[in-house]
Design a protein around this motif. Sequence first.
Motif, short mmCIF file in Angstrom:
data_model
loop_
_atom_site.label_atom_id
_atom_site.label_comp_id
_atom_site.label_asym_id
_atom_site.label_seq_id
_atom_site.Cartn_x
_atom_site.Cartn_y
_atom_site.Cartn_z
N ALA A 167 3.27 7.90 17.96
CA ALA A 167 4.41 8.00 17.04
C ALA A 167 3.95 8.37 15.63
O ALA A 167 4.60 9.13 14.92
CB ALA A 167 5.18 6.68 17.02
N PHE A 168 2.82 7.82 15.22
CA PHE A 168 2.32 8.06 13.85
C PHE A 168 1.61 9.41 13.74
O PHE A 168 1.60 10.02 12.68
CB PHE A 168 1.33 6.95 13.44
N ASP A 169 0.95 9.82 14.81
CA ASP A 169 0.04 10.98 14.73
C ASP A 169 0.16 11.81 16.01
O ASP A 169 -0.78 11.87 16.81
CB ASP A 169 -1.39 10.43 14.54
N PRO A 170 1.34 12.44 16.21
CA PRO A 170 1.60 13.10 17.51
C PRO A 170 0.58 14.18 17.85
O PRO A 170 0.32 14.42 19.03
CB PRO A 170 3.01 13.68 17.35
N ASN A 171 -0.01 14.82 16.84
CA ASN A 171 -0.99 15.89 17.16
C ASN A 171 -2.42 15.35 17.25
O ASN A 171 -3.36 16.14 17.44
CB ASN A 171 -0.90 17.00 16.11
N GLY A 172 -2.57 14.05 17.06
CA GLY A 172 -3.90 13.44 17.24
C GLY A 172 -4.96 13.96 16.27
O GLY A 172 -6.12 14.09 16.64
N ILE A 173 -4.54 14.21 15.00
CA ILE A 173 -5.54 14.76 14.05
C ILE A 173 -6.30 13.68 13.29
O ILE A 173 -7.36 13.94 12.73
CB ILE A 173 -4.89 15.72 13.01
N LEU A 174 -5.75 12.43 13.26
CA LEU A 174 -6.36 11.41 12.40
C LEU A 174 -7.47 10.66 13.14
O LEU A 174 -7.22 9.91 14.08
CB LEU A 174 -5.29 10.43 11.91
N ASN A 175 -8.69 10.89 12.69
CA ASN A 175 -9.88 10.21 13.22
C ASN A 175 -9.89 10.15 14.75
O ASN A 175 -10.02 9.05 15.34
CB ASN A 175 -10.00 8.81 12.61
N THR B 183 -6.85 5.92 11.74
CA THR B 183 -6.23 6.62 12.88
C THR B 183 -4.72 6.76 12.76
O THR B 183 -4.10 7.47 13.56
CB THR B 183 -6.53 5.90 14.22
N LEU B 184 -4.10 6.06 11.79
CA LEU B 184 -2.64 6.10 11.67
C LEU B 184 -2.16 6.71 10.37
O LEU B 184 -1.01 7.13 10.26
CB LEU B 184 -2.04 4.68 11.79
N GLY B 185 -3.00 6.73 9.34
CA GLY B 185 -2.61 7.26 8.04
C GLY B 185 -3.78 7.13 7.08
O GLY B 185 -4.76 6.45 7.38
N VAL B 186 -3.64 7.80 5.94
CA VAL B 186 -4.69 7.71 4.91
C VAL B 186 -4.15 6.85 3.77
O VAL B 186 -3.11 7.18 3.18
CB VAL B 186 -5.07 9.11 4.37
N ILE B 187 -4.83 5.76 3.50
CA ILE B 187 -4.39 4.84 2.44
C ILE B 187 -4.75 5.47 1.08
O ILE B 187 -5.92 5.82 0.85
CB ILE B 187 -5.07 3.47 2.60
N THR B 188 -3.75 5.60 0.21
CA THR B 188 -4.01 6.24 -1.08
C THR B 188 -3.81 5.28 -2.26
O THR B 188 -4.07 5.64 -3.41
CB THR B 188 -3.10 7.48 -1.25
N GLU B 189 -3.31 4.09 -2.00
CA GLU B 189 -3.15 3.08 -3.06
C GLU B 189 -3.07 1.71 -2.41
O GLU B 189 -2.50 1.58 -1.32
CB GLU B 189 -1.86 3.38 -3.84
N LEU B 190 -3.62 0.70 -3.09
CA LEU B 190 -3.56 -0.67 -2.57
C LEU B 190 -3.17 -1.62 -3.69
O LEU B 190 -3.66 -1.48 -4.83
CB LEU B 190 -4.94 -1.10 -2.05
N THR B 191 -2.31 -2.58 -3.38
CA THR B 191 -2.05 -3.69 -4.31
C THR B 191 -2.72 -4.92 -3.71
O THR B 191 -2.38 -5.35 -2.59
CB THR B 191 -0.53 -3.93 -4.47
N LEU B 192 -3.70 -5.44 -4.45
CA LEU B 192 -4.55 -6.52 -3.93
C LEU B 192 -4.26 -7.83 -4.64
O LEU B 192 -4.02 -7.84 -5.86
CB LEU B 192 -6.03 -6.17 -4.17
N LYS B 193 -4.34 -8.93 -3.91
CA LYS B 193 -4.20 -10.26 -4.53
C LYS B 193 -5.50 -10.61 -5.25
O LYS B 193 -6.59 -10.31 -4.75
CB LYS B 193 -3.99 -11.32 -3.45
N LEU B 194 -5.37 -11.30 -6.37
CA LEU B 194 -6.56 -11.75 -7.11
C LEU B 194 -6.62 -13.28 -7.15
O LEU B 194 -5.61 -13.95 -6.97
CB LEU B 194 -6.52 -11.19 -8.54
N GLN B 195 -7.82 -13.78 -7.43
CA GLN B 195 -8.05 -15.22 -7.53
C GLN B 195 -8.69 -15.52 -8.88
O GLN B 195 -9.37 -14.67 -9.46
CB GLN B 195 -9.03 -15.69 -6.43
N LEU C 289 0.82 -1.21 0.00
CA LEU C 289 0.00 0.00 0.00
C LEU C 289 0.86 1.25 0.00
O LEU C 289 2.05 1.21 0.32
CB LEU C 289 -0.97 0.01 1.19
N GLU C 290 0.20 2.34 -0.40
CA GLU C 290 0.78 3.68 -0.25
C GLU C 290 -0.12 4.39 0.76
O GLU C 290 -1.34 4.22 0.73
CB GLU C 290 0.73 4.40 -1.59
N ALA C 291 0.49 5.16 1.66
CA ALA C 291 -0.32 5.89 2.64
C ALA C 291 0.30 7.25 2.89
O ALA C 291 1.51 7.44 2.76
CB ALA C 291 -0.41 5.11 3.94
N VAL C 292 -0.58 8.20 3.25
CA VAL C 292 -0.10 9.52 3.64
C VAL C 292 -0.19 9.61 5.16
O VAL C 292 -1.24 9.33 5.75
CB VAL C 292 -0.96 10.62 2.99
#
Length: 472
Positions: A449-457, A206-218, A171-174
């Motif tokens: 550690a991920f969100d020291p200012n507590g802004i994410l959700n 609560t830790l980041g915003v996911i902006t891209e995903l690589t998913l497994k297919l079947q 994944l990619e995350a911001v």
Amino acid sequence: MADGVTRQTHDDAIARIAEMLGARLVTSAADRAHHGQNETDFPETLPDAVAYPETTEEVSRILAICNAAGCPVTPFGAGSALEGQHLAQAGGISLDLSRMNQVLAVNPEDLNVVIQPGLRRVALNEELRATGLFFPVDPGADASLGGMAATRASGTTAVRYGTMRDNILALEAVMADGTVIRSGSRARKSSTGYDLTHLLIGSEGTLGVITELTLKLQGIPEAVTAATCRFDTVEDAVNCVILTVQSGLPMARIELVDEVMVQGFNLYSDAGLPEKPHLFLEFTGTPASVAEQTALFEEIAGEFSVDGWSSATKTEDRNALWSMRHNAHYACQALAGPGRRIRSTDVCVPISRLAEAVTTAQRLARDGGLTATIVGHVGDGNFHCGVVVDPTDPASVAQVAEFSHTIAHLALDLGGTVSGEHGIGLGKLDLMSREHGPALAYMRSIKAAFDPNGILNPGKLLPPASAKETLS
Ligand SMILES: Cc1cc2nc3c(=O)[nH]c(=O)nc-3n(C[C@H](O)[C@H](O)[C@H](O)COP(=O)(O)OP(=O)(O)OC[C@H]3O[C@@H](n4cnc5c(N)ncnc54)[C@H](O)[C@@H]3O)c2cc1C
């Protein structure tokens, strides 16, 4: 509640984001209300504004602005979460990812696909159809794949293919300060350091915003048969499931619906089913293996009070069956009647304890005079009670909360968990301490550690700290 100074800094942040996004920063009452609704009985909670980014770069700039201003940001996929996760509890920005909905690359030779997070599950599978591949995780609701990753969703097919945890390669995350990170790769496995991919999966924004995903297919199976059968008692149905799982039969789906839920299906979908506990099943593979699996299942079910077999192989008949099952929440709502809402429990227990858990839940609901349905992804030991609640009556709200609480503690006593798939959000905060004990303090350190200012959700997933669990 924001004080005057905070209010002003939030307003300034929103004004800067409006300069960047133009008409894609919306403050209309209708849009804020749409993002403040939920499918359960949490009160409406309005964000101050809704932002519709179209690129990772825009997400990054929005987070950098909000982080500097201490302005809360709540990611929003499709708003189908059942524990209030997407509600902007502390106001600020609802970050709606629905415009980031592209398939970026299909890699059939590696059985994976790269997508943006706002893409919906059904749209992905429509895009993939010509490739002969599909993405198997199916929570019923047409959720966004970013939201599914963020809640570690699963559903009817997890018994065969696993949950979102098992189906994301990278994944990619911001991050909260706007930094863009990538985690994982297109390789099937990796042994390089802390696994941030799986830390972000299930982190509920609560830790980041996911902006891209690589998913497994079947591969789409060659043959598929759906079936239903009924039993005299829920206990018989569940014991049949336990024996099936213990026999190693590779079920594609195995779902329990109790007699009250069947009443709901008859009301909502005009199903015409006898009001008894049912199993909804799916077998997949080659035609020969499907025939063999079906015969083996019938043999196992024959040891219990099974009756009323019905099967479907045509796509439209199978779709009708699963659409009825996926509409269980709305069928509960039909049973409940106007003005009432549905609170869904979501415990998951070891398969050997499933019969005890389900029958105890049924008994507690009956003894309390509650209207409650039971549906379950029982092959995984996961089941939901859909309990009718009158949100205007404090006694009803308290009784349903107490019932939910009792079921959750029962699951923990049986070696299980308080949430198999819906997550924590606002609804299960008070259970985190009992389930995780001292590990909760380590979770708080990760959040800091991920969100020291507590802004994410803010306000979700982690309950307020108690003195006892601070890390030494
Ligand atoms: C009828 C019905 C049936 C359901 N059945 C199931 C089921 O069987 N199994 C199951 O698992 N769930 C089920 N759900 C719950 C729900 O569909 C899932 O929780 C789903 O994963 C939520 O996805 P969403 O796109 O709606 O996310 P939202 O509700 O919009 O958001 C959910 C959470 O994810 C966060 N989020 C969203 N997008 C991102 C992102 N890009 N980056 C970071 N965080 C993000 C949000 O902040 C929020 O915390 C059901 C819901 C309904 C209404």
